[in-house]
Write a protein that holds these residues in place. Structure first.
Motif, PDB file in Angstrom:
ATOM      1  N   LEU A   1       0.834  -1.210   0.000  1.00 39.70           N
ATOM      2  CA  LEU A   1       0.000   0.000   0.000  1.00 39.70           C
ATOM      3  C   LEU A   1       0.865   1.256   0.000  1.00 39.70           C
ATOM      4  O   LEU A   1       0.556   2.239  -0.690  1.00 39.70           O
ATOM      5  CB  LEU A   1      -0.926  -0.003   1.219  1.00 39.70           C
ATOM      6  CG  LEU A   1      -2.090  -1.007   1.168  1.00 39.70           C
ATOM      7  CD1 LEU A   1      -2.696  -1.192   2.549  1.00 39.70           C
ATOM      8  CD2 LEU A   1      -3.154  -0.549   0.173  1.00 39.70           C
ATOM      9  N   ALA A   2       1.965   1.218   0.741  1.00 41.96           N
ATOM     10  CA  ALA A   2       2.855   2.376   0.794  1.00 41.96           C
ATOM     11  C   ALA A   2       3.445   2.686  -0.578  1.00 41.96           C
ATOM     12  O   ALA A   2       3.538   3.850  -0.978  1.00 41.96           O
ATOM     13  CB  ALA A   2       3.966   2.134   1.807  1.00 41.96           C
ATOM     14  N   GLN A   3       3.830   1.651  -1.321  1.00 45.42           N
ATOM     15  CA  GLN A   3       4.427   1.875  -2.637  1.00 45.42           C
ATOM     16  C   GLN A   3       3.421   2.436  -3.633  1.00 45.42           C
ATOM     17  O   GLN A   3       3.797   3.082  -4.610  1.00 45.42           O
ATOM     18  CB  GLN A   3       5.039   0.575  -3.161  1.00 45.42           C
ATOM     19  CG  GLN A   3       6.229   0.085  -2.364  1.00 45.42           C
ATOM     20  CD  GLN A   3       7.270   1.178  -2.136  1.00 45.42           C
ATOM     21  OE1 GLN A   3       7.675   1.871  -3.057  1.00 45.42           O
ATOM     22  NE2 GLN A   3       7.691   1.342  -0.882  1.00 45.42           N
ATOM     23  N   PHE A   4       2.131   2.206  -3.386  1.00 47.82           N
ATOM     24  CA  PHE A   4       1.089   2.779  -4.247  1.00 47.82           C
ATOM     25  C   PHE A   4       0.573   4.115  -3.710  1.00 47.82           C
ATOM     26  O   PHE A   4      -0.437   4.622  -4.182  1.00 47.82           O
ATOM     27  CB  PHE A   4      -0.080   1.794  -4.399  1.00 47.82           C
ATOM     28  CG  PHE A   4       0.050   0.863  -5.565  1.00 47.82           C
ATOM     29  CD1 PHE A   4       0.160   1.347  -6.867  1.00 47.82           C
ATOM     30  CD2 PHE A   4       0.039  -0.512  -5.372  1.00 47.82           C
ATOM     31  CE1 PHE A   4       0.263   0.484  -7.948  1.00 47.82           C
ATOM     32  CE2 PHE A   4       0.139  -1.388  -6.457  1.00 47.82           C
ATOM     33  CZ  PHE A   4       0.261  -0.883  -7.740  1.00 47.82           C
ATOM     34  N   GLY A   5       1.255   4.671  -2.715  1.00 45.99           N
ATOM     35  CA  GLY A   5       0.849   5.970  -2.186  1.00 45.99           C
ATOM     36  C   GLY A   5      -0.379   5.935  -1.296  1.00 45.99           C
ATOM     37  O   GLY A   5      -1.052   6.957  -1.135  1.00 45.99           O
ATOM     38  N   LEU A   6      -0.672   4.776  -0.711  1.00 41.85           N
ATOM     39  CA  LEU A   6      -1.876   4.634   0.103  1.00 41.85           C
ATOM     40  C   LEU A   6      -1.563   4.438   1.590  1.00 41.85           C
ATOM     41  O   LEU A   6      -2.424   3.990   2.348  1.00 41.85           O
ATOM     42  CB  LEU A   6      -2.721   3.454  -0.405  1.00 41.85           C
ATOM     43  CG  LEU A   6      -3.328   3.611  -1.802  1.00 41.85           C
ATOM     44  CD1 LEU A   6      -4.053   2.335  -2.211  1.00 41.85           C
ATOM     45  CD2 LEU A   6      -4.284   4.797  -1.851  1.00 41.85           C
ATOM     46  N   ALA A   7      -0.353   4.785   2.010  1.00 44.13           N
ATOM     47  CA  ALA A   7       0.041   4.575   3.410  1.00 44.13           C
ATOM     48  C   ALA A   7      -0.892   5.304   4.367  1.00 44.13           C
ATOM     49  O   ALA A   7      -1.284   4.771   5.408  1.00 44.13           O
ATOM     50  CB  ALA A   7       1.490   5.015   3.623  1.00 44.13           C
TER      51      ALA A   7
ATOM     52  N   ILE B   1       3.074   3.536 -14.604  1.00 43.24           N
ATOM     53  CA  ILE B   1       4.504   3.244 -14.763  1.00 43.24           C
ATOM     54  C   ILE B   1       4.949   2.200 -13.740  1.00 43.24           C
ATOM     55  O   ILE B   1       5.689   1.259 -14.059  1.00 43.24           O
ATOM     56  CB  ILE B   1       5.328   4.545 -14.621  1.00 43.24           C
ATOM     57  CG1 ILE B   1       5.013   5.495 -15.783  1.00 43.24           C
ATOM     58  CG2 ILE B   1       6.829   4.239 -14.585  1.00 43.24           C
ATOM     59  CD1 ILE B   1       5.531   6.912 -15.584  1.00 43.24           C
ATOM     60  N   LEU B   2       4.482   2.351 -12.501  1.00 47.32           N
ATOM     61  CA  LEU B   2       4.837   1.414 -11.434  1.00 47.32           C
ATOM     62  C   LEU B   2       4.332   0.007 -11.748  1.00 47.32           C
ATOM     63  O   LEU B   2       5.072  -0.978 -11.600  1.00 47.32           O
ATOM     64  CB  LEU B   2       4.262   1.900 -10.099  1.00 47.32           C
ATOM     65  CG  LEU B   2       4.455   0.978  -8.890  1.00 47.32           C
ATOM     66  CD1 LEU B   2       5.938   0.702  -8.635  1.00 47.32           C
ATOM     67  CD2 LEU B   2       3.795   1.580  -7.655  1.00 47.32           C
ATOM     68  N   VAL B   3       3.085  -0.100 -12.210  1.00 49.25           N
ATOM     69  CA  VAL B   3       2.519  -1.423 -12.520  1.00 49.25           C
ATOM     70  C   VAL B   3       3.294  -2.088 -13.652  1.00 49.25           C
ATOM     71  O   VAL B   3       3.583  -3.295 -13.594  1.00 49.25           O
ATOM     72  CB  VAL B   3       1.018  -1.309 -12.870  1.00 49.25           C
ATOM     73  CG1 VAL B   3       0.484  -2.645 -13.400  1.00 49.25           C
ATOM     74  CG2 VAL B   3       0.211  -0.892 -11.648  1.00 49.25           C
ATOM     75  N   LYS B   4       3.648  -1.321 -14.667  1.00 52.24           N
ATOM     76  CA  LYS B   4       4.424  -1.895 -15.776  1.00 52.24           C
ATOM     77  C   LYS B   4       5.770  -2.429 -15.294  1.00 52.24           C
ATOM     78  O   LYS B   4       6.218  -3.498 -15.712  1.00 52.24           O
ATOM     79  CB  LYS B   4       4.621  -0.839 -16.882  1.00 52.24           C
ATOM     80  CG  LYS B   4       3.357  -0.555 -17.678  1.00 52.24           C
ATOM     81  CD  LYS B   4       3.688   0.149 -18.980  1.00 52.24           C
ATOM     82  CE  LYS B   4       3.443   1.598 -18.896  1.00 52.24           C
ATOM     83  NZ  LYS B   4       3.634   2.311 -20.165  1.00 52.24           N
TER      84      LYS B   4
END
Length: 256
Positions: free
Chosen positions: A121-127, A173-176
């Motif tokens: 979650l933190a890496q997706f900006g949801l922390a 970009i992150l998902v790719k």
């Protein structure tokens, strides 16, 4: 010789008198990123539902990790991470509660779920939102949680159906990059999308299905020979929509 992680032989599926899959034959190997594309109604969703064990009444043979799917459905489901295009997420829950629920369905321990969920979650900006009820979330925020829910149990096979829907540019970009790293680890990615530019970039191999039949199967370089310079042009030509420019012009001419 390497054993395919997914093997499909002579797969047929009909709904009443309508045959939606016609003699599909595929072998997919560990570490491959497969772009599975086709027009609406081509049979993509039916193929996916068979692979994840939602449709059991089909003709032909489907094996997951070397075992017949129909005899090992639960084992196959444990090996697969699935991110659907349109999913009902339990939005009265927080991301942490939802991921705890999904992880426990996969037999994970609570401590492992919590540790992975917090990092992902933190890496997706949801922390800062991990303990906030999801009924306040945007579509993109929900999509990030869905992506994590499909990956949290570290599956060998990952089936993604329009996984970038609603995501912002940085998340795309992150998902790719995540897809590329998972493939390097030997995971198999089965990627369904209408976003041709993304499919072209992330896929090792592209499978084009039309009217229930595979009409192209190979690397982008292989299937674009004599068919066009971009995946969009290949798609248009092979699915009988090669006059897109004419159709667009006729649409605009309707204003006259």
């Amino acid at each position: 010789m390497e054993t395919p992680i997914i093997s499909i032989q002579n797969l047929n599926k009909s709904y009443g008198s309508k045959q939606v899959l016609k003699n599909i034959n595929l072998e997919i190997f560990p570490g491959q990123v497969i772009g599975y594309i086709g027009p609406n109604g081509a049979g993509k969703s039916t193929t996916v539902k068979i692979l994840i064990g939602l449709i059991a009444d089909f003709e032909g043979e489907v094996s997951i990790m070397g075992k017949p799917l129909q005899e090992n459905v639960l084992e196959a489901k444990r090996a697969i991470g699935y991110v659907p295009e349109n999913a009902e997420i339990y939005d009265v829950l927080t991301p942490m509660e939802y991921l705890d629920f999904v992880g426990k369905l996969q037999g994970m321990e609570e401590e492992q779920i919590e540790a992975r969920a917090e990092k992902m979650l933190a890496q997706f900006g949801l922390a800062e939102s991990m303990n906030v009820r999801m009924d306040t979330f945007s579509k993109g925020m929900r999509q990030k949680v869905l992506l994590i829910s499909g990956l949290i149990h570290n599956p060998q096979i990952i089936i993604l159906d329009e996984p970038l829907s609603g995501l912002d540019a940085n998340a795309v970009i992150l998902v790719k990059e995540i897809i590329a790293l998972l493939a390097k680890e030997g995971k198999t990615i089965f990627y369904c999308s209408h976003m041709m530019d993304v499919v072209e970039k992330v896929s090792d191999r592209i499978i084009l299905i039309n009217n229930g039949e595979i009409i192209a199967n190979g690397s982008f370089e292989e299937i674009k020979q004599n068919n066009g310079d971009t995946l969009e042009s290949v798609f248009s030509k092979l699915t009988g929509k090669g006059n897109i420019g004419d159709a667009a012009g006729a649409f605009i001419n309707a204003f006259d």
